[in-house]
Design a protein around this motif. Structure first.
Motif, PDB file in Angstrom:
ATOM      1  N   MET A  73     -27.828  25.518 -23.885  1.00 50.80           N
ATOM      2  CA  MET A  73     -26.757  26.406 -24.336  1.00 50.80           C
ATOM      3  C   MET A  73     -25.913  26.834 -23.141  1.00 50.80           C
ATOM      4  O   MET A  73     -26.431  27.374 -22.177  1.00 50.80           O
ATOM      5  N   ILE A  74     -24.600  26.580 -23.218  1.00 56.30           N
ATOM      6  CA  ILE A  74     -23.699  27.096 -22.187  1.00 56.30           C
ATOM      7  C   ILE A  74     -23.044  28.371 -22.701  1.00 56.30           C
ATOM      8  O   ILE A  74     -23.026  28.640 -23.904  1.00 56.30           O
ATOM      9  N   ARG A  75     -22.496  29.160 -21.769  1.00 54.95           N
ATOM     10  CA  ARG A  75     -22.014  30.501 -22.142  1.00 54.95           C
ATOM     11  C   ARG A  75     -20.566  30.744 -21.697  1.00 54.95           C
ATOM     12  O   ARG A  75     -20.166  31.894 -21.495  1.00 54.95           O
ATOM     13  N   SER A  76     -19.792  29.706 -21.535  1.00 52.74           N
ATOM     14  CA  SER A  76     -18.415  29.861 -21.065  1.00 52.74           C
ATOM     15  C   SER A  76     -17.674  30.883 -21.926  1.00 52.74           C
ATOM     16  O   SER A  76     -17.737  30.837 -23.150  1.00 52.74           O
ATOM     17  N   GLY A  77     -16.959  31.797 -21.285  1.00 51.25           N
ATOM     18  CA  GLY A  77     -16.227  32.822 -22.022  1.00 51.25           C
ATOM     19  C   GLY A  77     -14.740  32.825 -21.728  1.00 51.25           C
ATOM     20  O   GLY A  77     -13.907  32.988 -22.614  1.00 51.25           O
ATOM     21  N   ALA A  78     -14.365  32.619 -20.462  1.00 52.72           N
ATOM     22  CA  ALA A  78     -12.964  32.720 -20.056  1.00 52.72           C
ATOM     23  C   ALA A  78     -12.123  31.560 -20.577  1.00 52.72           C
ATOM     24  O   ALA A  78     -10.895  31.654 -20.625  1.00 52.72           O
ATOM     25  N   TYR A  79     -12.768  30.469 -20.979  1.00 51.01           N
ATOM     26  CA  TYR A  79     -12.039  29.249 -21.332  1.00 51.01           C
ATOM     27  C   TYR A  79     -11.018  29.452 -22.440  1.00 51.01           C
ATOM     28  O   TYR A  79      -9.953  28.807 -22.451  1.00 51.01           O
ATOM     29  N   ILE A  80     -11.310  30.317 -23.408  1.00 50.05           N
ATOM     30  CA  ILE A  80     -10.408  30.447 -24.550  1.00 50.05           C
ATOM     31  C   ILE A  80      -9.061  31.036 -24.134  1.00 50.05           C
ATOM     32  O   ILE A  80      -8.033  30.760 -24.742  1.00 50.05           O
ATOM     33  N   ILE A  81      -9.049  31.827 -23.070  1.00 51.37           N
ATOM     34  CA  ILE A  81      -7.819  32.403 -22.542  1.00 51.37           C
ATOM     35  C   ILE A  81      -7.299  31.560 -21.383  1.00 51.37           C
ATOM     36  O   ILE A  81      -6.115  31.290 -21.265  1.00 51.37           O
ATOM     37  N   HIS A  82      -8.220  31.149 -20.489  1.00 50.27           N
ATOM     38  CA  HIS A  82      -7.876  30.414 -19.280  1.00 50.27           C
ATOM     39  C   HIS A  82      -6.897  31.261 -18.448  1.00 50.27           C
ATOM     40  O   HIS A  82      -6.734  32.455 -18.707  1.00 50.27           O
ATOM     41  N   ASP A  83      -6.262  30.689 -17.429  1.00 48.86           N
ATOM     42  CA  ASP A  83      -5.359  31.504 -16.620  1.00 48.86           C
ATOM     43  C   ASP A  83      -4.464  30.632 -15.750  1.00 48.86           C
ATOM     44  O   ASP A  83      -4.507  29.404 -15.798  1.00 48.86           O
ATOM     45  N   ASP A  84      -3.660  31.318 -14.944  1.00 51.63           N
ATOM     46  CA  ASP A  84      -2.788  30.665 -13.971  1.00 51.63           C
ATOM     47  C   ASP A  84      -3.283  30.954 -12.556  1.00 51.63           C
ATOM     48  O   ASP A  84      -2.485  31.065 -11.623  1.00 51.63           O
ATOM     49  N   GLY A  85      -4.600  31.078 -12.398  1.00 52.59           N
ATOM     50  CA  GLY A  85      -5.143  31.419 -11.097  1.00 52.59           C
ATOM     51  C   GLY A  85      -6.493  30.803 -10.853  1.00 52.59           C
ATOM     52  O   GLY A  85      -6.623  29.581 -10.727  1.00 52.59           O
ATOM     53  N   PHE A  86      -7.531  31.650 -10.816  1.00 57.57           N
ATOM     54  CA  PHE A  86      -8.871  31.206 -10.443  1.00 57.57           C
ATOM     55  C   PHE A  86      -9.374  30.067 -11.321  1.00 57.57           C
ATOM     56  O   PHE A  86      -9.802  29.022 -10.828  1.00 57.57           O
ATOM     57  N   TYR A  87      -9.336  30.241 -12.647  1.00 56.61           N
ATOM     58  CA  TYR A  87      -9.880  29.214 -13.532  1.00 56.61           C
ATOM     59  C   TYR A  87      -8.988  27.976 -13.592  1.00 56.61           C
ATOM     60  O   TYR A  87      -9.475  26.870 -13.822  1.00 56.61           O
ATOM     61  N   ARG A  88      -7.704  28.140 -13.374  1.00 56.23           N
ATOM     62  CA  ARG A  88      -6.821  26.974 -13.298  1.00 56.23           C
ATOM     63  C   ARG A  88      -7.281  26.031 -12.182  1.00 56.23           C
ATOM     64  O   ARG A  88      -7.209  24.806 -12.317  1.00 56.23           O
ATOM     65  N   GLY A  89      -7.804  26.613 -11.091  1.00 57.96           N
ATOM     66  CA  GLY A  89      -8.212  25.800  -9.965  1.00 57.96           C
ATOM     67  C   GLY A  89      -9.627  25.280 -10.036  1.00 57.96           C
ATOM     68  O   GLY A  89      -9.925  24.219  -9.480  1.00 57.96           O
TER      69      GLY A  89
ATOM     70  N   ARG B 284       8.309  37.458 -15.866  1.00 60.83           N
ATOM     71  CA  ARG B 284       7.084  36.966 -16.495  1.00 60.83           C
ATOM     72  C   ARG B 284       6.115  36.557 -15.396  1.00 60.83           C
ATOM     73  O   ARG B 284       6.492  35.870 -14.451  1.00 60.83           O
ATOM     74  N   LEU B 285       4.868  36.989 -15.570  1.00 62.42           N
ATOM     75  CA  LEU B 285       3.855  36.785 -14.547  1.00 62.42           C
ATOM     76  C   LEU B 285       2.715  35.918 -15.056  1.00 62.42           C
ATOM     77  O   LEU B 285       2.190  36.149 -16.152  1.00 62.42           O
ATOM     78  N   GLY B 286       2.329  34.928 -14.275  1.00 61.88           N
ATOM     79  CA  GLY B 286       1.086  34.227 -14.523  1.00 61.88           C
ATOM     80  C   GLY B 286      -0.047  35.064 -13.976  1.00 61.88           C
ATOM     81  O   GLY B 286       0.102  35.742 -12.952  1.00 61.88           O
ATOM     82  N   LEU B 287      -1.194  35.042 -14.644  1.00 64.50           N
ATOM     83  CA  LEU B 287      -2.290  35.941 -14.308  1.00 64.50           C
ATOM     84  C   LEU B 287      -3.559  35.170 -13.999  1.00 64.50           C
ATOM     85  O   LEU B 287      -3.749  34.038 -14.466  1.00 64.50           O
ATOM     86  N   SER B 288      -4.440  35.801 -13.239  1.00 67.05           N
ATOM     87  CA  SER B 288      -5.722  35.208 -12.879  1.00 67.05           C
ATOM     88  C   SER B 288      -6.852  36.101 -13.348  1.00 67.05           C
ATOM     89  O   SER B 288      -6.844  37.309 -13.090  1.00 67.05           O
TER      90      SER B 288
END
Length: 434
Positions: A288-304, A398-402
């Motif tokens: 079982m994996i527990r990924s949570g941020a993926y549904i929103i994702h971002d223009d910063g940390f997770y983008r990279g 408009r701002l991209g967020l991390s």
């Protein structure tokens, strides 16, 4: 609640009856007193809101939810997304309706939100050490499952003492950590000692192995990935020793790891442990994996760092944006925006200026070369090249967020746009419960 439901549909639908007012800083003053449903019936648009503002993008949310659900099906793994990212039952329902096993949460307050909305399967990615929380979990309805983690014999004793006058049995996973990591027994041998303490316990049933690899690395370079994979190999070794020793309780076994940064490595290292039980004569084993941020994702940390970004194959889409207005342009090349730490995330990278226009919801142009250099409680410092860019008080950026985990907690209501880059009609309001 219908026992076939992963979450109570009536409870989630009931959010549409909530009345909007001054407590919801995203909501226009003109909407004061209307219900969620009444407000949306007026077909509000981005232009009807004020700054600062956080918005979500409907196509991105759908695409991201579909992408990971399909990936999990292809790889034969369960998904229990970490609900603390959004604390939004409406989004939990989207994840559960796509086949997620349940929702992962971090503390007692979050467990109470999940029960209020009828979430049937819950994982607490933490140890139960508050006596109130221990008793509350022990009294969970019969048609729900609550898994929690244990990383020490002291915690075993605490739970045993708290439940000594009951017949309750809690399903727990032994948590493996690593030196310098977060929680978890610091070695396979130490985790085995915890498991032995569980085997002597009256009120605990060992049903798996848990861990969090994300605290051991913050990059996807060779060193970071080596640390993650070495740790996951230790998780596999721990599971194999528990299995060989017959130390699991009756029923299915779960091995769980995997945030939104390294879930591909989790599956690569641990998927050989998956079993129906027929092959070994032992229990069925699920990963079982527990990924949570993926549904929103971002223009910063997770983008990279997201596996799909690193692989370059159908990456997740950024599903959130910040909107801020210039309140001061006190010197050449510097503008102060009306959004700060109270409004937008900053812990995993500062906001990224993307577009600028004269009105919210109006035409916007790329804001090349601009940067947010620091944030105060209610202001952001934006630098730009005055030779090539004109910025005036009242302009909207408009701002991209991390890091979505520290974006959602700042808003009780978040508008969802039909398409951030196109149709900016508001098609939903997401309610959060932090």
């Amino acid at each position: 609640m219908n026992t076939s439901e992963a979450i109570s549909a009536p409870a989630v639908a009931g959010l549409s009856d909530l009345r909007l007012d001054w407590r919801h800083k995203a909501v226009p003053a003109t909407a004061n007193g209307t219900t969620h449903t009444e407000f949306l019936a007026g077909k509000p648009a981005l232009a009807d809101f004020q700054t600062p503002l956080l918005t979500l993008d409907a196509p991105a949310l759908r695409a991201n939810a579909d992408r990971l659900a399909e990936w999990c099906r292809e790889h034969g793994v369960l998904l229990a997304p970490h609900g603390k990212t959004t604390m939004a039952p409406q989004l939990w329902a989207e994840q559960l309706n796509r086949g997620a096993w349940g929702i992962t949460l971090a503390n007692f307050a979050q467990l109470r939100v999940a029960r209020e909305f009828g979430v049937r399967n819950v994982q607490l990615a933490n140890s139960l050490t508050d006596p109130h929380a221990i008793r509350w979990v022990a009294d969970a309805p019969a048609d729900t499952t609550v898994l929690s983690w244990v990383d020490s014999a002291d915690t075993v004793a605490l739970i045993e003492n708290t439940l000594e006058d009951t017949d309750a049995v809690l399903d727990v996973l032994v948590e493996l950590g690593a030196p310098g990591g977060r929680t978890g027994a610091r070695s396979v041998d130490a985790a085995m000692d915890v498991a032995r303490a569980m085997s002597d316990a009256k009120h605990l049933r060992l049903v798996g192995v848990s861990g969090y690899e994300g605290s051991l690395a913050h990059t996807a370079d060779d060193a970071g990935l080596a640390a993650v994979r070495g740790y996951l190999a230790d998780m596999r070794l721990l599971h194999e020793e528990l299995l060989a020793g017959g130390m699991y309780g009756s029923g299915s076994v779960f091995i769980t790891a995997g945030g939104s940064a390294y879930f591909d490595d989790v599956v690569a290292v641990l998927s050989p442990c998956i079993s129906t039980g027929a092959e070994t004569g032992g229990p069925a084993v699920d990963l079982m994996i527990r990924s949570g941020a993926y549904i929103i994702h971002d223009d910063g940390f997770y983008r990279g760092i997201s596996p799909f970004s690193r692989e370059g194959d159908q990456p997740f889409k950024p599903g959130m944006h910040g909107w801020a207005r210039v309140v001061s342009q006190p010197e050449p090349g510097l503008a102060l925006l009306d959004a700060g730490k109270r409004d937008l995330p900053y812990d995993e990278g500062l906001p990224e200026p993307q577009l600028i226009g004269t009105t919210l919801g109006g035409p916007m142009e790329p804001l090349a070369g601009a940067a947010i250099t620091s944030v105060n409680d209610q202001h952001a410092f934006m630098t730009f090249d005055p030779a090539t860019t004109t910025v005036r008080p009242g302009d909207v950026v408009r701002l991209g967020l991390s890091h979505p985990c520290t974006a959602f907690d700042k808003w009780t209501v978040i508008p969802v746009l039909a398409d951030t880059n196109g149709d900016q009609t508001v098609v939903d309001l997401i309610h959060t419960f932090f």
